[in-house]
Design a protein around this motif. Structure first.
Motif, PDB file in Angstrom:
ATOM      1  N   ASP A 138       0.817  -1.214   0.000  1.00 26.99           N
ATOM      2  CA  ASP A 138       0.000   0.000   0.000  1.00 26.99           C
ATOM      3  C   ASP A 138       0.850   1.263   0.000  1.00 26.99           C
ATOM      4  O   ASP A 138       0.403   2.330  -0.407  1.00 26.99           O
ATOM      5  CB  ASP A 138      -0.921   0.001   1.219  1.00 26.99           C
ATOM      6  CG  ASP A 138      -1.923  -1.123   1.133  1.00 26.99           C
ATOM      7  OD1 ASP A 138      -2.548  -1.256   0.063  1.00 26.99           O
ATOM      8  OD2 ASP A 138      -2.047  -1.885   2.101  1.00 26.99           O
ATOM      9  N   GLU A 139       2.051   1.141   0.511  1.00 29.32           N
ATOM     10  CA  GLU A 139       3.024   2.232   0.508  1.00 29.32           C
ATOM     11  C   GLU A 139       4.383   1.565   0.591  1.00 29.32           C
ATOM     12  O   GLU A 139       4.478   0.371   0.877  1.00 29.32           O
ATOM     13  CB  GLU A 139       2.861   3.144   1.738  1.00 29.32           C
ATOM     14  CG  GLU A 139       1.539   3.859   1.808  1.00 29.32           C
ATOM     15  CD  GLU A 139       1.470   4.883   2.954  1.00 29.32           C
ATOM     16  OE1 GLU A 139       2.526   5.299   3.462  1.00 29.32           O
ATOM     17  OE2 GLU A 139       0.352   5.249   3.309  1.00 29.32           O
ATOM     18  N   PHE A 161       3.958   3.816  -8.523  1.00 26.18           N
ATOM     19  CA  PHE A 161       2.966   4.864  -8.311  1.00 26.18           C
ATOM     20  C   PHE A 161       2.149   4.602  -7.055  1.00 26.18           C
ATOM     21  O   PHE A 161       0.922   4.496  -7.097  1.00 26.18           O
ATOM     22  CB  PHE A 161       2.103   5.024  -9.560  1.00 26.18           C
ATOM     23  CG  PHE A 161       2.900   5.449 -10.768  1.00 26.18           C
ATOM     24  CD1 PHE A 161       3.748   6.544 -10.688  1.00 26.18           C
ATOM     25  CD2 PHE A 161       2.846   4.752 -11.956  1.00 26.18           C
ATOM     26  CE1 PHE A 161       4.503   6.949 -11.778  1.00 26.18           C
ATOM     27  CE2 PHE A 161       3.598   5.141 -13.057  1.00 26.18           C
ATOM     28  CZ  PHE A 161       4.436   6.244 -12.965  1.00 26.18           C
ATOM     29  N   ILE A 162       2.855   4.449  -5.935  1.00 26.09           N
ATOM     30  CA  ILE A 162       2.223   4.381  -4.614  1.00 26.09           C
ATOM     31  C   ILE A 162       3.052   5.292  -3.695  1.00 26.09           C
ATOM     32  O   ILE A 162       4.188   5.631  -4.038  1.00 26.09           O
ATOM     33  CB  ILE A 162       2.168   2.931  -4.054  1.00 26.09           C
ATOM     34  CG1 ILE A 162       3.558   2.287  -4.015  1.00 26.09           C
ATOM     35  CG2 ILE A 162       1.200   2.079  -4.849  1.00 26.09           C
ATOM     36  CD1 ILE A 162       3.597   0.932  -3.320  1.00 26.09           C
ATOM     37  N   PRO A 163       2.505   5.674  -2.547  1.00 27.61           N
ATOM     38  CA  PRO A 163       3.239   6.617  -1.697  1.00 27.61           C
ATOM     39  C   PRO A 163       4.564   6.036  -1.179  1.00 27.61           C
ATOM     40  O   PRO A 163       4.643   4.858  -0.828  1.00 27.61           O
ATOM     41  CB  PRO A 163       2.274   6.871  -0.542  1.00 27.61           C
ATOM     42  CG  PRO A 163       0.931   6.531  -1.078  1.00 27.61           C
ATOM     43  CD  PRO A 163       1.161   5.401  -2.020  1.00 27.61           C
TER      44      PRO A 163
END
Lengths: 211, 252
Positions: free
Chosen positions: B45-46, B74-76
């Motif tokens: 998720d990150e 393209f994830i935090p």
């Protein structure tokens, strides 16, 4: 064709820039992606993206402090109907006003107000992480599934005056606008550039959008 | 419903992963970018990078890693380790970090939290807290990678940084870190029940039920783990399926 990502000094444009560049390069006719605050470049752009991180008032002031920036945005988006996408605070700026650290006026392009999310022990602020959205029929959500997760990080939300301008919602704990649209102007509360595959779809759809 | 986040953390020394897993499709097991790309594809998720480079002269190697990761995932991405001031934060953000985590520097100078949050937005500022139980149900903040004790109460400190604008708290139990005996859920609960920003649980994960406990007992918003992923014991997908089977909302 040019796509201008507006740089008014707010935080990190790297991920937005890279995401648009990457998705655009897959198109048969890619955009030339420019990161700029130059009114001339903005006025000649075929699409405009306004990312925003930080407090509403700071973002608005930063835009007003760059000579000709606000006027060039108005000329392109309102007068010439250039397709526009605001992201996060960039979307909230479309509202009439915001109550984040005082009262600040927005662009007033889409009627509504920006208010603080109600927090509780269970619902921490900021609303941070992946949350599912429900969307209405709109080009921006082509090939997306209802209930898909997107990455949000915000403490304030855009309360639309007219339901028709809210094209997607999420829940935290109340219903919150996740995306807006009025004619050639759209915006997302979530960060498509950080929302992995679902986010890429949104960016792709915006690139192909012909309002 | 907001999902519980699973965040693999990579320790990076001189631009190389420490204790990385040798995934089958990795060309170079020491390359943090390659590992990050795989975690991203697996559904992390990150991502979190912790720079443990001893000499500040060599810190620039991390910037290249951050840049390449941001171009591919393209994830935090949260980056921490040795962040001392606004310039350090600026540099990391410029190279593509989405959030920057501050540890010792925030303890040394609490004003930095407000300055950083005002300048870059709360969503960008993670305050990392190293906590150790010094008396029953009492935790003190430790700094300098857990080597130095302070007299600061963890719950009080977390509340203070949250009020100053920290967007979230990365809470590591020094007692549990590296033990694989589970999160310190009493510590987590003490903080999550009092502090109004999201808390990322860290330190102690050894198996899947530990992760579940961190959510159910510790009430964490997100779970950070290093070794269970690096050593290939569990994939991100396995972790998420396990949590989903136990009725925890996760992004699959």
């Amino acid at each position: 064709m040019n796509l201008a990502i507006i740089n008014f000094g707010s935080g990190n444009l790297h991920s937005v820039h890279k995401a648009f560049e990457s998705l655009s390069s897959d198109l048969s006719n890619p955009y030339n992606i420019i990161v700029t605050n130059d009114p001339k470049e903005i006025q000649s752009a075929d699409k405009i993206v306004l990312p925003g991180v930080g407090a509403f008032g700071d973002c608005k002031n930063a835009i007003l402090n760059i000579e000709g920036l606000h006027a060039s945005l108005e000329a392109s988006v309102i007068k010439n109907k250039v397709p526009f996408m605001g992201i996060c605070v960039g979307m909230q700026l479309l509202a009439d006003l915001s109550y984040e650290f005082g009262t600040h006026s927005g662009f007033g392009w889409i009627p509504g107000e920006v208010r603080r999310i109600t927090s509780s022990k269970e619902y921490k602020i900021p609303h941070m992480g992946w949350n599912e959205i429900t969307f209405s029929d709109h080009k921006l959500f082509d090939n997306c599934e209802q209930g898909s997760d997107f990455y949000f990080v915000h403490s304030f939300y855009f309360r639309n005056q007219k339901n028709e301008h809210s094209i997607a919602t999420t829940k935290y704990p109340d219903q919150i606008t996740a995306a807006v649209c009025k004619e050639n102007i759209c915006g997302t509360q979530f960060h498509p550039e950080k929302s992995h595959i679902n986010g890429k779809k949104i960016i792709h759809n915006f690139l192909e959008w012909k309002p | 419903m907001l999902k519980k986040r699973i965040i693999p953390c990579l320790d990076v020394d001189n631009g190389r992963v420490v204790k990385g897993v040798n995934f089958i499709d990795l060309v170079d097991a020491g390359d943090p970018v390659e590992q990050a790309i795989i975690y991203n594809a697996e559904g992390a998720d990150e991502l979190c990078f912790l720079d443990i480079t001893a000499s500040s002269d060599n810190r620039d190697t991390l910037l290249e890693v951050v840049k390449k990761t941001a171009e591919n995932c393209f994830i935090p991405l949260t980056v921490g380790g040795g962040v001392r001031n606004l310039d350090d934060i600026s540099r990391l953000l410029h190279f593509g970090a989405d959030k920057v985590s501050i540890n010792t520097a925030a303890v040394d100078n609490i004003d930095l939290v407000a300055e950083a949050a005002n300048k870059y937005g709360s969503s960008t500022i993670v305050i990392a807290v190293d906590a150790k139980e010094t008396a029953e149900n009492q935790w003190k903040v430790f700094t300098h990678g857990g080597r130095k004790e302070t007299n600061i109460d963890v719950v009080t400190y977390c509340n203070e940084v949250a009020k100053l604008g920290a967007g979230e708290i990365l809470l590591t139990s020094m007692d549990r870190d590296g033990t694989k005996s589970g999160f310190d859920n009493k510590l987590l609960k003490a903080v999550t029940s009092k502090v109004n920003v999201p808390v990322i649980a860290s330190g102690g994960v050894g198996n899947l039920s530990h992760l579940l406990d961190g959510i159910l007992e510790g009430e964490a918003s997100a779970l950070l783990a290093a070794s269970i992923f690096h050593f290939g014991e569990y994939s991100i997908g396995e972790v998420k399926r396990y949590l989903a089977d136990n009725n925890i909302p996760v992004r699959i």
